[in-house]
Design an enzyme around this catalytic site. Structure first.
Site, PDB file in Angstrom:
ATOM      1  N   HIS A 128       0.840  -1.205   0.000  1.00 55.92           N
ATOM      2  CA  HIS A 128       0.000   0.000   0.000  1.00 55.92           C
ATOM      3  C   HIS A 128       0.875   1.255   0.000  1.00 55.92           C
ATOM      4  CE1 HIS A 128      -3.155  -2.584   2.295  1.00 55.92           C
ATOM      5  NE2 HIS A 128      -3.632  -2.382   1.074  1.00 55.92           N
ATOM      6  N   LYS A 180     -18.493  -5.632   8.192  1.00 56.42           N
ATOM      7  CA  LYS A 180     -17.257  -6.435   8.098  1.00 56.42           C
ATOM      8  C   LYS A 180     -16.552  -6.515   9.446  1.00 56.42           C
ATOM      9  CE  LYS A 180     -14.164  -6.163   4.662  1.00 56.42           C
ATOM     10  NZ  LYS A 180     -13.370  -5.616   3.532  1.00 56.42           N
ATOM     11  N   ARG A 211      -2.209  -6.096  -7.936  1.00 59.54           N
ATOM     12  CA  ARG A 211      -1.110  -7.051  -7.793  1.00 59.54           C
ATOM     13  C   ARG A 211      -1.089  -8.028  -8.960  1.00 59.54           C
ATOM     14  NH1 ARG A 211      -2.962  -8.170  -1.793  1.00 59.54           N
ATOM     15  NH2 ARG A 211      -4.862  -7.937  -3.016  1.00 59.54           N
ATOM     16  N   SER A 250      -2.779  -7.764   3.184  1.00 53.01           N
ATOM     17  CA  SER A 250      -3.059  -7.617   4.617  1.00 53.01           C
ATOM     18  C   SER A 250      -3.496  -8.949   5.220  1.00 53.01           C
ATOM     19  CB  SER A 250      -4.167  -6.578   4.834  1.00 53.01           C
ATOM     20  OG  SER A 250      -3.762  -5.318   4.380  1.00 53.01           O
TER      21      SER A 250
HETATM   22  O1  PNS Z   1      -8.610  -2.880   0.679  1.00 42.82           O
HETATM   23  P1  PNS Z   1      -9.905  -3.311   0.055  1.00 42.82           P
HETATM   24  O2  PNS Z   1     -10.758  -4.042   1.078  1.00 42.82           O
HETATM   25  O3  PNS Z   1      -9.704  -4.085  -1.221  1.00 42.82           O
HETATM   26  O4  PNS Z   1     -10.678  -1.966  -0.361  1.00 42.82           O
HETATM   27  C1  PNS Z   1     -11.990  -1.985  -0.909  1.00 42.82           C
HETATM   28  C2  PNS Z   1     -12.598  -0.591  -0.786  1.00 42.82           C
HETATM   29  C3  PNS Z   1     -12.587  -0.138   0.654  1.00 42.82           C
HETATM   30  C4  PNS Z   1     -11.788   0.381  -1.613  1.00 42.82           C
HETATM   31  C5  PNS Z   1     -14.057  -0.640  -1.326  1.00 42.82           C
HETATM   32  O5  PNS Z   1     -14.747  -1.635  -0.649  1.00 42.82           O
HETATM   33  C6  PNS Z   1     -14.764   0.705  -1.134  1.00 42.82           C
HETATM   34  O6  PNS Z   1     -14.555   1.623  -1.894  1.00 42.82           O
HETATM   35  N1  PNS Z   1     -15.596   0.808  -0.079  1.00 42.82           N
HETATM   36  C7  PNS Z   1     -16.292   2.023   0.261  1.00 42.82           C
HETATM   37  C8  PNS Z   1     -17.797   1.875   0.081  1.00 42.82           C
HETATM   38  C9  PNS Z   1     -18.203   2.061  -1.382  1.00 42.82           C
HETATM   39  O7  PNS Z   1     -17.993   3.114  -1.965  1.00 42.82           O
HETATM   40  N2  PNS Z   1     -18.794   1.023  -1.974  1.00 42.82           N
HETATM   41  C10 PNS Z   1     -19.316   1.063  -3.337  1.00 42.82           C
HETATM   42  C11 PNS Z   1     -18.406   0.430  -4.327  1.00 42.82           C
HETATM   43  S1  PNS Z   1     -19.122   0.429  -5.961  1.00 42.82           S
END
Ligand code: PNS
Length: 160
Positions: free
Chosen positions: A15, A39, A90, A127
């Site tokens: 990250h 979550k 990745r 992670s």
């Molecule tokens: O590190 P991650 O878990 O892969 O990140 C995913 C993340 C947090 C970027 C994604 O779940 C997100 O943007 N969540 C915020 C809520 C949101 O906007 N959801 C709609 C997505 S279309």
């Protein structure tokens, strides 16, 4: 201003590399630490934010804001005046997960997502792996900033 989003549970060296490169490419960066109440996380949101700030400082990545985000990422982007999201990939399996999210975010807001390819040095760093390795007592230094390795040892009752 661009936004690097993620769960950051916890922030990894991969990250940090993406944030550093995003800052070099685009200038001002905001790291959005997403919190989804449905979550389960190892670290609470306040600590994920704090560890991200301290890890960035440890790596000398300065001038990056870090905020918790409970709602939609695009709402946060609009609030802070960002028009672009930057994410690291990745490999192709990451892309599969990101593709529809990027399309949906653009559909509902016009905000674009730009992907950068992970440096091969970090393409295996996740992670979830870091947590599993730390849970079983192995050293995770190098995979995460030292401040994060210390927090993992403290949280999981291990030693460094
Ligand atoms: O590190 P991650 O878990 O892969 O990140 C995913 C993340 C947090 C970027 C994604 O779940 C997100 O943007 N969540 C915020 C809520 C949101 O906007 N959801 C709609 C997505 S279309």
């Amino acid at each position: 201003m661009i936004v690097c989003p993620g769960s950051f549970d916890p922030i990894t060296s991969g990250h940090l590399d993406v944030v550093r490169r995003a800052a070099a490419l685009f200038g001002d960066v905001a790291v959005a630490v997403a919190h989804n109440p449905a979550k389960t996380y190892l670290f609470p949101i306040e600590q994920r934010v704090d560890l991200a700030r301290r890890a960035l400082a440890e790596e000398g990545i300065l001038g990056v804001r870090v905020d918790p985000v409970e709602g939609l990422l695009v709402d946060y982007c609009e609030e802070i005046g960002a028009r672009t999201i930057v994410k690291g990939l990745r490999g192709s399996s990451d892309f599969l997960g990101e593709e529809t999210m990027a399309r949906m975010n653009r559909h509902i807001s016009g905000i674009e997502t730009v992907f950068v390819l992970a440096d091969p040095a970090f393409s295996h760093v996740a992670s979830s792996y870091v947590k599993e390795i730390a849970i079983h007592g192995r050293d995770v230094r190098g995979l995460v900033a030292d401040v994060v390795a210390e927090a993992l040892a403290e949280r999981l009752g291990g030693t460094l």
